[in-house]
Design an enzyme around this catalytic site. Sequence first.
Site, PDB file in Angstrom:
ATOM      1  N   ASN A   9       0.863  -1.192   0.000  1.00 29.44           N
ATOM      2  CA  ASN A   9       0.000   0.000   0.000  1.00 29.44           C
ATOM      3  C   ASN A   9       0.892   1.233   0.000  1.00 29.44           C
ATOM      4  OD1 ASN A   9      -1.803   2.047   0.438  1.00 29.44           O
ATOM      5  ND2 ASN A   9      -2.503   1.341   2.452  1.00 29.44           N
ATOM      6  N   LYS A  11      -0.018   4.255  -0.160  1.00 30.00           N
ATOM      7  CA  LYS A  11      -0.668   5.415   0.477  1.00 30.00           C
ATOM      8  C   LYS A  11      -0.500   6.656  -0.420  1.00 30.00           C
ATOM      9  CE  LYS A  11      -0.236   3.132   4.868  1.00 30.00           C
ATOM     10  NZ  LYS A  11      -0.080   3.199   6.307  1.00 30.00           N
ATOM     11  N   HIS A  92      -9.753   1.570   5.027  1.00 25.18           N
ATOM     12  CA  HIS A  92      -8.478   1.749   5.745  1.00 25.18           C
ATOM     13  C   HIS A  92      -8.682   2.719   6.906  1.00 25.18           C
ATOM     14  CE1 HIS A  92      -4.300   2.578   6.591  1.00 25.18           C
ATOM     15  NE2 HIS A  92      -3.981   1.531   5.859  1.00 25.18           N
ATOM     16  N   GLU A  94      -6.913   5.018   7.957  1.00 23.28           N
ATOM     17  CA  GLU A  94      -6.562   6.407   7.624  1.00 23.28           C
ATOM     18  C   GLU A  94      -7.721   7.111   6.909  1.00 23.28           C
ATOM     19  OE1 GLU A  94      -2.926   5.423   5.621  1.00 23.28           O
ATOM     20  OE2 GLU A  94      -1.963   4.945   7.540  1.00 23.28           O
ATOM     21  N   GLU A 141      -5.710  -4.694  10.548  1.00 25.12           N
ATOM     22  CA  GLU A 141      -4.658  -3.704  10.746  1.00 25.12           C
ATOM     23  C   GLU A 141      -4.918  -2.920  12.028  1.00 25.12           C
ATOM     24  OE1 GLU A 141      -2.565  -2.574   6.754  1.00 25.12           O
ATOM     25  OE2 GLU A 141      -4.174  -1.178   7.170  1.00 25.12           O
ATOM     26  N   GLY A 147       2.621   2.177  10.814  1.00 16.67           N
ATOM     27  CA  GLY A 147       3.668   3.185  10.687  1.00 16.67           C
ATOM     28  C   GLY A 147       4.446   3.451  11.966  1.00 16.67           C
ATOM     29  N   SER A 178       3.302  -2.349  10.244  1.00 18.67           N
ATOM     30  CA  SER A 178       4.742  -2.474  10.458  1.00 18.67           C
ATOM     31  C   SER A 178       5.302  -3.836  10.050  1.00 18.67           C
ATOM     32  CB  SER A 178       5.094  -2.150  11.914  1.00 18.67           C
ATOM     33  OG  SER A 178       4.759  -0.803  12.210  1.00 18.67           O
TER      34      SER A 178
HETATM   35  P1  13P Z   1       2.947   0.277   7.621  1.00 17.79           P
HETATM   36  O1  13P Z   1       3.427  -1.028   7.013  1.00 17.79           O
HETATM   37  O2  13P Z   1       3.723   1.460   7.130  1.00 17.79           O
HETATM   38  O3  13P Z   1       2.844   0.161   9.099  1.00 17.79           O
HETATM   39  O4  13P Z   1       1.453   0.514   7.074  1.00 17.79           O
HETATM   40  C1  13P Z   1       0.520  -0.499   7.178  1.00 17.79           C
HETATM   41  C2  13P Z   1      -0.715  -0.105   6.455  1.00 17.79           C
HETATM   42  O5  13P Z   1      -1.445   0.771   6.877  1.00 17.79           O
HETATM   43  C3  13P Z   1      -0.997  -0.795   5.179  1.00 17.79           C
HETATM   44  O6  13P Z   1      -2.290  -0.515   4.740  1.00 17.79           O
END
Ligand code: 13P
Length: 217
Positions: A9, A11, A92, A94, A141, A147, A178
């Site tokens: 991803n 982002k 997601h 976010e 997640e 992150g 992560s």
């Molecule tokens: P990270 O791997 O950067 O922690 O992000 C995970 C994520 O949100 C994937 O959708």
Amino acid sequence: MSKPLIAGNWKSNKTVGEAMEWLQNFKVVTTAQVMLFVPFTLLHPLKKKIEGLHLSIELGAQDVSPFDDGAYTGAVNARQIKELADWVIIGHSERRQHFGETDAMLAQKVDQAKKEGLQIIYCVQDENIPVPLGVDVIAYEPVWAIGTGKSDSPENASEVISAIKAKTHVSSVIYGGSVTPENVASFVSREAIDGVLPGGASLDPEKFANLILCSQK
Ligand code: 13P
């Protein structure tokens, strides 16, 4: 786990130029199912380049409009995405956190994606988040693991994922938060965990290729 699903991803990262460079430097031979979820602006150039290089990478968008075609300024709908990609991430954390997306709106997005034949990775933050009918893959997640460099333990992720499978009857559930080349094997070696959804570790082509290789051990 013979064929884990490894879904990067990106982002809100990368220009077209940067995405082309990433692809030039992404070299891996794998039996894993590899997907990339990229910004809308990158779907078309990446699709062309992936076809040109004969790579087996499946493409997806990171969001979809809850509406059809029409007067919805700024929205990209499922019919438009389906021209360029086969997958979409919905729900997601976010999107929920920064864009105020609710369970009801997310269910509308799932309906739109299904109507156009897009396959869906639906993100849940724990086993109690409602999952609309018709999703293809669920990604567990936990927000605190995204992150932060602090992944969930494979034991706990496996337990939560088993609970999600029992509740939803969705047979493919992956872990995100992560994930790195160093810890990926500890997740995909668990019976219940069908793959991973790395964010940060997918941004660098060598690191992502290494993560894929390590997932096969
Ligand atoms: P990270 O791997 O950067 O922690 O992000 C995970 C994520 O949100 C994937 O959708």
